[in-house]
Design a protein around this motif. Structure first.
Motif: not given
Ligand code: SF4
Ligand SMILES: Nc1nc2c(c(=O)[nH]1)N[C@H]1C(S)=C(S)[C@@H](COP(=O)(O)OP(=O)(O)OC[C@H]3O[C@@H](n4cnc5c(=O)[nH]c(N)nc54)[C@H](O)[C@@H]3O)O[C@H]1N2
Ligand SMILES: Nc1nc2c(c(=O)[nH]1)N[C@H]1C(S)=C(S)[C@@H](COP(=O)(O)OP(=O)(O)OC[C@H]3O[C@@H](n4cnc5c(=O)[nH]c(N)nc54)[C@H](O)[C@@H]3O)O[C@H]1N2
Ligand SMILES: [Mo]
Length: 750
Positions: A8, A10, A14-15, A42-43, A46, A172
């Protein structure tokens, strides 16, 4: 179609994720269990990554501005030739130091930035910056002076977790934030402490929530650390062994009027004292500060006091405490204990921290007749026309440049002002990685492979190729025949020849590009962009061989570095690259005697003279947080407003009592006015904010084509409301969490 591992892009976590394609569309996305840090977590954000990948304003060809302001397509040969010549002309007439570089890495992409320095050094550029210089530089400066390093919290193993001006539930910043927070909150032996004026999602889970009035953290944190000193809750043996300066700190904190400071912050003195005792009694405490204190009044003082919390209680260098991570690449530059003098920006004279000019002075460095003003600028993977304070003045500054070149994937607010736009493939169409490797005791690196090709019919070049071609166009790359020959004999011969070549200062300047052009083409899977990582892997292996070996990498000396590099190339879901043992963190205090400096005299003087509260202005009775992280914000990485399932206009959050006074109801429009500008937004009435405190989300107010191709703007761009003069006196970081504002009811239908 197969599930393909990537990450990811965002936020800095970077999950690891896996993507299943339907043609060019991201059909399904799930967490990648094989990722060594996120472990499948993940949240929700993504799942919407297709809005980034297939955005309607993706760039497809190099563009050149016409005199009338519109853009025309050009081919890459023309683009590279003209851009290189234009920068070279600036260098020839005004000197290389008038060329300024901004960006180099967003939340998901730092690989391109590792090559950008080559072109800039070859031109003789000396000044650069990026987003870190509007949030983290105060913390870096404090860390540098106290320990020649920074230390990050180990929230997997801590007994007490302390978040200061940080809402990890939404933003996060720690691995697997939500399960980690829930675990700490659920365990009766552990304790979650949050310092935030807002009752955030994280604060809802907390055992202790300290709720200062916005902008009063310096008083609250002084009271908290003063309690540690005045109640003598200190581990004296540890402090004697590992720190210096306790007496100077005691002189100041010993005299802090705790009750008075608690009153200024609006927090119960007994709660502050109870919090200090809980921290002092804990077997381990991990501390994490973020924008809530870094973007408000006294931000550098706040960072100092936050550091004192773990330093004064000996929560350092052990599992569950704060530890200096082994950086894979020099994301942060520590200079204080070296032999080089402090540097300042050429026009505003602002302190350069970690090599970065404070973002808030960039416009001042351009909009002047000063002979050393910045005249040409390369912006890469950043949107300063939107993300820096006072957008109006920032646009004026970018327009005043002789030359603005933007490397991006989308037509951004900044790109619209450029003379040339150089388009890159998306982060899923090329090899990518980030250098946000800040974890202890195990640290991770993830080199991501492309998931799909660039769009058919497009003409894009990845950043490393752009930088290599620009260097070649100004004849900055030496003859590489000997290196190619050495490489044919194997990596050891190549390493020797490469080091040999670096003795030539001209070659050393473009070392990453040299690796890209020599080692790059020999890497499997068209991974040329990974070539710069080879040198970084060797540096890590040389500096921390035992930690690398503990991560399961075999070999000694050069072989260890090569094996680490090969393991990174062979691990599509990422790899653990170092593992610490307890106590290792202590060895990374880079002061001459290896001890943490507790006393920073200038900042102690500020603490002694804090006074009786932040200033207020009856014309602007509210404190606006201009840029809050919410479920549906992600900087400006998603440009398509349709990615937002809820709250498309980005509501103004306001307390019920204030809303009642103003006659506002949920969803009704309000006008927010600051000294800089005004916006109209719908309101969301919520008890989570204190009376007098209002907030707007970050990342809104982008210009994006609607279904008919008409450019539209949705939501309020926060930096139309901020001013660059409102900044920290030491680090120049902006006070975006403390914008004086007025709110009015807008009569009539929405
Ligand atoms: S916490 Fe959410 S936004 Fe942040 S890298 Fe992981 S999945 Fe993406
Ligand atoms: N969903 C989402 N996540 C993101 C991002 C995003 O855009 N969206 N962006 C990423 C980036 S670039 C960053 S830097 C991080 C930032 O992550 P955070 O710093 O956690 O984000 P914010 O919500 O801006 O600010 C944190 C908290 O500061 C509080 N605050 C406001 N004023 C004060 C004050 O005076 N004192 C104190 N103690 N707290 C105060 C706010 O109430 C808020 O809860 O998030 C990252 N993660
Ligand atoms: N008022 C206010 N202002 C703020 C904040 C706030 O809270 N309030 N938050 C601040 C913070 S903490 C941050 S980190 C900044 C973030 O602001 P910026 O540093 O300007 O960056 P982003 O918004 O993350 O946008 C990243 C850019 O990278 C582009 N991009 C994406 N992928 C690629 C790629 O592969 N290659 C290239 N070349 N480009 C790519 C995107 O299109 C986008 O233009 O905003 C800051 N501004
Ligand atoms: Mo950020």
């Amino acid at each position: 179609m197969e599930w393909q591992p990537t990450a990811c892009v965002l936020c800095a976590c970077n999950c690891g994720i896996e993507i299943k394609l339907d043609g060019r569309r991201f059909e399904r996305i799930r967490g990648d269990k094989a990722h060594p840090s996120s472990l499948g977590y993940t949240c929700e954000k993504p799942l919407r990554l297709d809005h980034y990948q297939n955005g309607a304003d993706r760039l497809t060809h190099p563009l050149r501005r016409r005199p009338d302001g519109s853009f025309e397509k050009i081919d890459w040969d023309t683009a590279i030739r003209e851009v290189a010549a234009a920068f070279a002309a600036t260098r020839d007439v005004h000197g290389g130091e008038t060329i300024f570089y901004y960006g180099g890495g967003g939340q998901g992409n730092h690989l391109g930035g590792s090559y950008a320095g080559s072109f800039m050094r070859a031109l003789g550029a000396r000044y650069r910056s990026n987003a870190l210089a509007q949030e983290k530089t105060g913390q870096f400066w404090v860390g540098d002076r106290m320990l020649g390093n920074v230390a990050t919290g180990d929230f997997d193993h801590c007994e007490v977790a302390l978040f200061i001006g940080k809402n990890p539930w939404q933003s996060h910043g720690i691995p697997r934030a939500r399960p980690t927070l829930r675990e700490i909150a659920r365990d009766p032996d552990r304790c979650l402490i949050v310092i935030d004026p807002r009752r955030t999602e994280t604060a809802e889970l907390a055992d202790i929530h300290l709720r200062p009035k916005p902008g009063t953290d310096a008083w609250l944190l002084a009271a908290l650390t003063a309690t540690l000193v005045q109640e003598d809750l200190l581990p004296h043996d540890w402090l004697a062994a590992h720190t210096t300066g306790l007496d100077e700190v005691r002189d100041v904190l010993g005299n802090v009027p705790i009750g008075l400071y608690a009153d200024v912050a609006g927090v119960d003195e007994s709660l502050i004292r109870r919090t200090a005792r809980r921290i002092a009694a804990a077997g381990s405490v991990a501390v994490h500060e973020d924008l809530g204190v870094q973007m408000t009044l006294h931000s550098t003082v706040n960072s100092y006091l936050d550091t004192l919390i773990w330093a004064l209680t000996g929560n350092f260098g052990r599992p569950g405490t704060n530890n200096p991570p082994i950086l894979f690449a020099p994301l942060i530059a520590f200079t204080h204990w070296g032999s080089r003098p402090d540097r300042f920006s050429p026009v505003a004279g602002a302190r350069i921290i970690s090599g970065l000019v404070p973002c808030n002075v960039i416009a001042d460095e351009i909009l002047t007749e000063h002979p050393r003003r910045y005249r040409a600028m390369l912006v890469e993977t950043a949107n300063p026309a939107h993300s820096l304070a006072d957008s109006r003045r920032m646009r004026e500054a970018l327009n005043a440049l002789d030359l603005l070149v933007v490397i991006d994937v989308a037509m951004t607010e900044t790109a619209r002002l450029a003379d040339y736009i150089l388009p890159a493939p998306s982060q899923f169409e090329k090899w990518e990685a980030t250098f946000f490797n800040l974890e202890t005791p195990a640290n991770y690196f993830h080199l991501r492979r492309p998931v799909l090709d660039p769009p058919p019919g497009s003409d894009l070049l990845p950043e490393p190729e752009i930088h290599a071609r620009l260097c070649e166009a100004i004849d900055a790359v030496p003859d590489l025949t000997t290196l190619h020959k050495a490489l044919a004999e194997g990596r050891p011969a190549f390493a020797a020849a490469f080091l040999n070549l670096l003795a030539d200062p001209g070659a050393a300047k473009v070392a990453p590009v040299i690796l890209y052009r020599t080692l790059g083409p020999t890497l499997p899977g068209d991974a040329a962009a990974a070539a710069s990582l080879w040198a970084l892997a060797h540096k890590v292996a040389l500096a921390h061989p035992a930690a690398v070996q503990r991560a399961g990498i075999e070999g000694e000396g050069l072989a260890l570095g090569d094996n680490l590099f090969d393991a990174i190339l062979a691990s599509p879901s990422g790899i653990v690259f170092t593992v610490d043992e307890p106590g290792d963190g202590l060895t990374r205090v880079n002061t001459p005697d290896g001890k943490v400096r507790l006393a920073l005299q200038d900042l102690l003087t500020e603490i002694a003279a804090l006074g009786d509260g932040p200033p207020s202005d009856p014309d602007y009775p509210f404190v606006l947080s201009a840029g809050e992280r919410r479920a549906f914000t992600a900087n400006t990485i998603f440009r398509d407003p349709a990615w937002r399932r809820r709250d498309p206009a980005g509501s103004l959050r306001i307390n019920p009592a204030d809303a009642a006074t103003l006659g506002l109801v949920n969803g009704s429009p309000a006008r927010v006015t600051t000294r800089q500008g005004a916006v109209e937004v719908p309101v969301e009435i919520t008890e989570t904010l204190l009376p007098g405190h209002i907030s707007l989300p970050n990342g809104l107010g982008l210009t994006y084509p609607d279904a008919n191709g008409t450019l539209t703007n949705s939501g309020a761009a926060p930096n139309e409301l901020t001013t660059s003069a409102d900044r920290d006196p030491y680090a120049g970081t902006p006070w975006h969490k403390h914008v004086p504002a007025r709110v009015e009811n807008v009569p009539g239908p929405t």
